[in-house]
Design an enzyme around this catalytic site. Structure first.
Site, PDB file in Angstrom:
ATOM      1  N   ASP A 223      42.802  30.436  49.868  1.00 58.85           N
ATOM      2  CA  ASP A 223      42.644  31.654  49.070  1.00 58.85           C
ATOM      3  C   ASP A 223      43.970  32.291  48.684  1.00 58.85           C
ATOM      4  O   ASP A 223      43.975  33.244  47.891  1.00 58.85           O
ATOM      5  CB  ASP A 223      41.806  32.690  49.829  1.00 58.85           C
ATOM      6  CG  ASP A 223      40.326  32.363  49.809  1.00 58.85           C
ATOM      7  OD1 ASP A 223      39.858  31.781  48.812  1.00 58.85           O
ATOM      8  OD2 ASP A 223      39.640  32.691  50.797  1.00 58.85           O
TER       9      ASP A 223
ATOM     10  N   ASP B 207      35.439  26.693  45.164  1.00 56.51           N
ATOM     11  CA  ASP B 207      36.303  27.831  44.844  1.00 56.51           C
ATOM     12  C   ASP B 207      37.775  27.420  44.795  1.00 56.51           C
ATOM     13  O   ASP B 207      38.578  27.994  44.057  1.00 56.51           O
ATOM     14  CB  ASP B 207      36.151  28.952  45.879  1.00 56.51           C
ATOM     15  CG  ASP B 207      34.777  29.047  46.511  1.00 56.51           C
ATOM     16  OD1 ASP B 207      34.057  28.037  46.550  1.00 56.51           O
ATOM     17  OD2 ASP B 207      34.429  30.129  46.989  1.00 56.51           O
TER      18      ASP B 207
HETATM   19  N1  GLY Z   1      35.696  32.449  47.020  1.00 54.03           N
HETATM   20  C1  GLY Z   1      34.668  33.061  47.722  1.00 54.03           C
HETATM   21  C2  GLY Z   1      33.521  33.455  46.885  1.00 54.03           C
HETATM   22  O1  GLY Z   1      33.391  33.084  45.751  1.00 54.03           O
HETATM   23  O2  GLY Z   1      32.686  34.171  47.404  1.00 54.03           O
END
Ligand code: GLY
Length: 388
Positions: A116, A177
């Site tokens: 992230d 993601d």
């Molecule tokens: N990247 C985490 C979400 O989309 O909730």
């Protein structure tokens, strides 16, 4: 393509495509959103160690969360401030944009907690650099790319998304993601960083294409691999309804991610794949163009929606339209119009949008306003404006 040229490229395309005028709601929406940002920032003050995250149904003020390595959404408020500054030219937004951005610099100076860090550093430092050319912002993005690359496993061919989840999943895990975070690697490789970062991003995209998708173009949230041999073990969900369901935001990250990877690589397979998974997504949408949180939730039509997925896809399709002779632009405009007409937060609510779903299986942020929905909505509005 250099990130700094991104909006210029979109604008240039608009000249070629000539002529469809984006609907007037774009100007109205941009003005309303930037006015909200200025008002909200005045309330928030100068404590840049707390960052807007969500608003529960019925509440009106952002619930803030502390700046810390585990907080994956903390890049979005500075990103909103940079976009609002870009949209309005309001210089009062510059100091807080810089303040919130600087508060995140520590991320670049320590080993990555997880994938992230791209979500944290690109909306903040990446947009900051694009708009100010401050060399220290570029340094932060390059350092972040180096940190992200440390999570790459060459046997698997992907970045390890969640180091902390290796025991739970029984192996190296890569989530959909993670595609968004390739932008940090690809941009950095083109802007003075290690050229190997581009190869890492391409391998990651190719491996994700193979193991995070089913033959029909729908996605799995998670793919799990043997970290030693690189063998694919299984694919499953984490935030979706079921392993074999279609989590809306997962597909959205995929559409955005493969479109963005094509921007940097110009590899036709990524463009073709972005279109394929976009077509699948479009074919499953309800009439108002905003998906249920998971396309397979048996509670549909009473299941919650996910406005954040719609905002991510609208932004992605506007970029995809520039590579496909305008295909997808009408869909993107329809999504934005529907978000604005049907999902807009009332004037007293600090967020732009209602009705996003964060982590449904965990019972978290269901039917909330969430900061990343607003970020991608504002990005999409700016993209549409630049397509004029
Ligand atoms: N990247 C985490 C979400 O989309 O909730």
């Amino acid at each position: 393509m250099n990130y700094i040229l991104r909006f210029f490229a979109l604008t240039a395309f608009a000249g070629l495509a000539a002529c469809s005028t984006p609907a007037s709601f774009v100007d109205e929406a941009l003005e309303t959103c930037t006015t909200k940002v200025v008002r909200t920032q005045a309330r928030l003050g100068t404590d840049y160690q707390q960052s807007p995250r969500n608003i529960a149904p019925g509440d009106s003020l952002w619930h803030q969360t502390a700046v810390c390595q585990e907080n994956w959404t903390m890049g979005f408020w500075p990103g909103i401030l940079w976009y609002a500054y870009e949209a309005s030219g309001n210089e009062t937004l510059l100091a807080p944009a810089r303040g919130y951005t600087e508060a995140l610099r520590f991320i670049a100076g320590q080993p990555a907690y997880d994938h992230d860090i791209g979500f944290i550093m690109f909306p903040s430092f990446g947009n900051g650099y694009r708009l100010t050319q401050d060399p220290s912002y570029k340094e932060a993005v390059l350092a972040t790319a180096g940190r992200l690359a440390e999570l790459f496993n060459p046997a698997v061919g992907t970045i390890l998304s969640w180091p902390r989840e290796v025991p739970n999943f029984g192996g190296h895990n890569t989530i959909m993601d993670n595609m968004l975070n390739l932008e940090t690697l690809l941009w950095a490789a083109e802007n003075g960083g290690d050229p190997a970062w581009r190869e890492i991003a391409i391998m990651h995209a190719d491996t994700t294409l193979r193991y995070n998708f089913r033959p029909d173009g729908t996605s799995y949230h998670v793919a799990v691999y043997d970290p030693e041999t690189g063998a694919h073990k299984y694919s499953c969900t984490h935030q979706g309804y079921a392993d074999d369901s279609l989590w809306a935001r997962g597909q959205a990250w995929g559409i955005y991610g493969f479109t963005m990877v094509y921007r940097f690589t110009r590899e036709p397979r990524f463009l073709a794949f972005a279109q394929r998974i976009a077509d699948v997504y479009l074919s499953k949408l309800p009439e108002d163009k905003v998906p249920y949180w998971d396309f397979c939730d048996p509670a549909i039509p009473d299941a919650p929606r996910d406005a954040s997925a719609a905002a991510v896809v609208a932004s992605a399709l506007l970029e995809l339209s520039t590579y496909t002779d305008g295909k997808y632009r009408a869909d993107a405009e329809a999504m934005l119009r529907s978000l604005w007409e049907n999902y807009r937060a009332p004037e007293n609510v600090e967020a732009f949008l209602l009705h996003s779903t964060g982590h449904h299986p965990a019972g978290s942020e269901i039917d909330y306003s969430i900061v990343y929905a607003d970020y991608y909505f504002l990005e999409a509005l700016l993209r549409l404006k630049n397509l004029r």
